[in-house]
Design a protein around this motif. Sequence first.
Motif, PDB file in Angstrom:
ATOM      1  N   PHE A 249      47.778  33.859  45.944  1.00 21.88           N
ATOM      2  CA  PHE A 249      46.279  34.195  45.619  1.00 21.88           C
ATOM      3  C   PHE A 249      46.490  34.858  44.122  1.00 21.88           C
ATOM      4  O   PHE A 249      47.656  35.468  43.918  1.00 21.88           O
ATOM      5  CB  PHE A 249      45.530  35.016  46.481  1.00 21.88           C
ATOM      6  CG  PHE A 249      46.173  36.336  46.963  1.00 21.88           C
ATOM      7  CD1 PHE A 249      45.687  37.389  46.084  1.00 21.88           C
ATOM      8  CD2 PHE A 249      46.883  36.523  48.048  1.00 21.88           C
ATOM      9  CE1 PHE A 249      46.308  38.801  46.431  1.00 21.88           C
ATOM     10  CE2 PHE A 249      47.581  37.839  48.305  1.00 21.88           C
ATOM     11  CZ  PHE A 249      47.225  38.916  47.345  1.00 21.88           C
ATOM     12  N   LEU A 250      45.237  35.049  43.490  1.00 17.74           N
ATOM     13  CA  LEU A 250      45.180  35.626  42.301  1.00 17.74           C
ATOM     14  C   LEU A 250      44.187  36.841  42.226  1.00 17.74           C
ATOM     15  O   LEU A 250      43.304  37.013  43.245  1.00 17.74           O
ATOM     16  CB  LEU A 250      44.414  34.712  41.084  1.00 17.74           C
ATOM     17  CG  LEU A 250      45.462  33.571  40.476  1.00 17.74           C
ATOM     18  CD1 LEU A 250      46.006  32.700  41.505  1.00 17.74           C
ATOM     19  CD2 LEU A 250      44.981  33.184  39.347  1.00 17.74           C
ATOM     20  N   VAL A 251      44.377  37.964  41.532  1.00 15.08           N
ATOM     21  CA  VAL A 251      43.469  39.201  41.407  1.00 15.08           C
ATOM     22  C   VAL A 251      43.189  39.004  39.952  1.00 15.08           C
ATOM     23  O   VAL A 251      43.974  39.032  38.931  1.00 15.08           O
ATOM     24  CB  VAL A 251      44.459  40.384  41.735  1.00 15.08           C
ATOM     25  CG1 VAL A 251      43.224  41.542  41.666  1.00 15.08           C
ATOM     26  CG2 VAL A 251      45.055  40.274  42.987  1.00 15.08           C
ATOM     27  N   THR A 252      41.871  39.209  39.920  1.00 13.66           N
ATOM     28  CA  THR A 252      41.387  39.081  38.476  1.00 13.66           C
ATOM     29  C   THR A 252      40.555  40.377  38.006  1.00 13.66           C
ATOM     30  O   THR A 252      40.168  41.308  38.689  1.00 13.66           O
ATOM     31  CB  THR A 252      40.348  37.984  38.154  1.00 13.66           C
ATOM     32  OG1 THR A 252      39.809  37.876  36.818  1.00 13.66           O
ATOM     33  CG2 THR A 252      39.161  37.961  39.100  1.00 13.66           C
ATOM     34  N   SER A 253      40.823  40.648  36.666  1.00 19.43           N
ATOM     35  CA  SER A 253      40.065  41.872  36.217  1.00 19.43           C
ATOM     36  C   SER A 253      38.578  41.593  35.870  1.00 19.43           C
ATOM     37  O   SER A 253      38.471  40.555  35.363  1.00 19.43           O
ATOM     38  CB  SER A 253      40.859  42.369  34.883  1.00 19.43           C
ATOM     39  OG  SER A 253      42.273  42.468  35.347  1.00 19.43           O
ATOM     40  N   PRO A 254      37.903  42.574  35.751  1.00 21.05           N
ATOM     41  CA  PRO A 254      36.667  42.491  35.563  1.00 21.05           C
ATOM     42  C   PRO A 254      36.203  41.707  34.035  1.00 21.05           C
ATOM     43  O   PRO A 254      35.032  41.377  33.915  1.00 21.05           O
ATOM     44  CB  PRO A 254      36.074  43.711  35.807  1.00 21.05           C
ATOM     45  CG  PRO A 254      36.967  44.988  35.713  1.00 21.05           C
ATOM     46  CD  PRO A 254      38.081  43.969  36.109  1.00 21.05           C
TER      47      PRO A 254
ATOM     48  N   SER B  37      42.614  31.582  46.535  1.00 19.10           N
ATOM     49  CA  SER B  37      41.743  32.596  46.586  1.00 19.10           C
ATOM     50  C   SER B  37      41.685  33.435  45.312  1.00 19.10           C
ATOM     51  O   SER B  37      42.781  33.773  44.831  1.00 19.10           O
ATOM     52  CB  SER B  37      41.994  33.528  47.910  1.00 19.10           C
ATOM     53  OG  SER B  37      41.353  32.788  49.152  1.00 19.10           O
ATOM     54  N   VAL B  38      40.623  33.970  44.819  1.00 17.38           N
ATOM     55  CA  VAL B  38      40.631  34.788  43.691  1.00 17.38           C
ATOM     56  C   VAL B  38      39.814  36.173  44.005  1.00 17.38           C
ATOM     57  O   VAL B  38      38.717  35.990  44.340  1.00 17.38           O
ATOM     58  CB  VAL B  38      39.979  34.210  42.366  1.00 17.38           C
ATOM     59  CG1 VAL B  38      40.032  34.988  41.334  1.00 17.38           C
ATOM     60  CG2 VAL B  38      40.877  32.742  41.889  1.00 17.38           C
ATOM     61  N   TYR B  39      40.542  37.177  43.802  1.00 13.33           N
ATOM     62  CA  TYR B  39      40.193  38.423  44.352  1.00 13.33           C
ATOM     63  C   TYR B  39      39.755  39.271  43.231  1.00 13.33           C
ATOM     64  O   TYR B  39      40.304  39.431  42.265  1.00 13.33           O
ATOM     65  CB  TYR B  39      40.926  38.944  45.387  1.00 13.33           C
ATOM     66  CG  TYR B  39      41.005  38.244  46.760  1.00 13.33           C
ATOM     67  CD1 TYR B  39      39.868  37.817  47.703  1.00 13.33           C
ATOM     68  CD2 TYR B  39      42.450  38.182  46.936  1.00 13.33           C
ATOM     69  CE1 TYR B  39      40.309  37.352  48.621  1.00 13.33           C
ATOM     70  CE2 TYR B  39      42.583  37.169  48.350  1.00 13.33           C
ATOM     71  CZ  TYR B  39      41.571  36.970  48.971  1.00 13.33           C
ATOM     72  OH  TYR B  39      42.065  36.241  50.261  1.00 13.33           O
ATOM     73  N   SER B  40      38.822  40.380  43.391  1.00 13.50           N
ATOM     74  CA  SER B  40      38.605  41.340  42.273  1.00 13.50           C
ATOM     75  C   SER B  40      39.685  42.376  42.607  1.00 13.50           C
ATOM     76  O   SER B  40      40.198  42.447  43.874  1.00 13.50           O
ATOM     77  CB  SER B  40      37.347  41.855  42.290  1.00 13.50           C
ATOM     78  OG  SER B  40      36.814  42.290  43.434  1.00 13.50           O
TER      79      SER B  40
END
Length: 455
Positions: A71-76, A94-97
């Motif tokens: 999964f990926l975690v994205t910056s605002p 899935s892409v999470y904050s």
Amino acid sequence: MTPGKLRGKNVTVVGAARSGTAVARLLHAHGANVFVTDAGLIEPAFLTALNEEGIAFEAGGHSDRAADAHFLVTSPGVPSSAPLLQRAAGAGLSVYSEIEVASWFCRAPVLAVTGTNGKTTTVRLLGHLFRQAGRKTFVGGNTGYPFSNFAATAGPQDLVVLEVSSFQLDHIAAFRPWIAVMLNIAPDHMDRYDHDFDAYARSKFRLGENQGSDDWFVCNRDDREVRERTSAFRSSRTHGPALLEYSRMGEVEAGAFVRDEEIVLRITDEETLMRSEELIIPGPHNLHNALAAAVAARVTGVPPPVVREGLRTFLGVPHRMELVRETGGVRYVNDSKATNVHAVRYALESVDDPVVLIAGGRDKGNDYGPIKPLVKQKVRAVIAVGESAGKVAEELGPEAGCTMMAGSFEDAVHQASMAAEAGDVVLLSPACASFDMFRSYEERGDLFRNLVNEL
């Protein structure tokens, strides 16, 4: 997802600034195989942090390795339309904050505040109230101190207060605050939402989508968008959170309101808290912020005398209607945090004297129509600066007494000081982001403060 399931997972963190580096370190500490990717350059402080932890990273673009993840975690700061995020979504990843991931580790009750304006003031005020009450409190989120820095540290008896942006809410899955606070909704970040206000507002209301019957939703009854969307939100839920409203315009069934210039709380019983004029922070918008904070504080059990004293002693936050100096009968006010039109409206409503307005920066799809009557009523001169100087001059110039174009920020402050007369307020309230000339609105406000003190 639970922290125990992270060990051995390949996780890509997109963006290597504050929140990206913080969540990368958190995931790495719990056994994930973390890879950080950034389309631009990585600042030295964050490079050092990644190297010290032994976290792999790349800068200047995204390689194929960035998409090789569970999964990926994205910056605002990374838009949902970014090719890497679109590629991940197309592959079923899935892409999470960052706030979503940090919430997996947090044992403390979370109070989360969102809205177009007033978030930072309300969050800092809540932190002030809880500390006055002797509660160990962690304050962060979109304030510049990432949730990931303290999520695993906060214990069940502590409190976490988060400022939450729409960008952070775009990629939540299970994030569930115990108390959600919805301050207001007005057009902002239209460039990130394809000029679709409804999409922006829906993102804001994701704040309460995972709340249940043991939770609380605190909202501004005076804001039409919030009021109408809250009604629709509640009607769509069978076991939703308890509703508490606040208003300075009229009484509410449960929450807080102003009656005969006194702040009244109605949570379980009705209690008169204090006179509204005792607040130090100025303006109708800050009365709204104080009402919201008072309601949330009482729900957590802070006694009325402590709430009262906390409201009386809270001085506000830097860069938000911050009086820098008075010289020659002219007051200089730093409102650099006013990065949208709605915030400028609040600022102008808070000022009774003639205004010399410094505005401009990086436009976010602004519609200046809502503040034109206030500009006509209160602004003697507009000093337009930055990338959007032409648009600011075109939109607001005809409403003011005169308009001047500044070639630099230093020139803008100089021109404002020359145009101002005794009894005026020179107001930096840009209505725009700062990224055309500065790294942040704080840097813009700091320069304004320094230039004013040199006058």
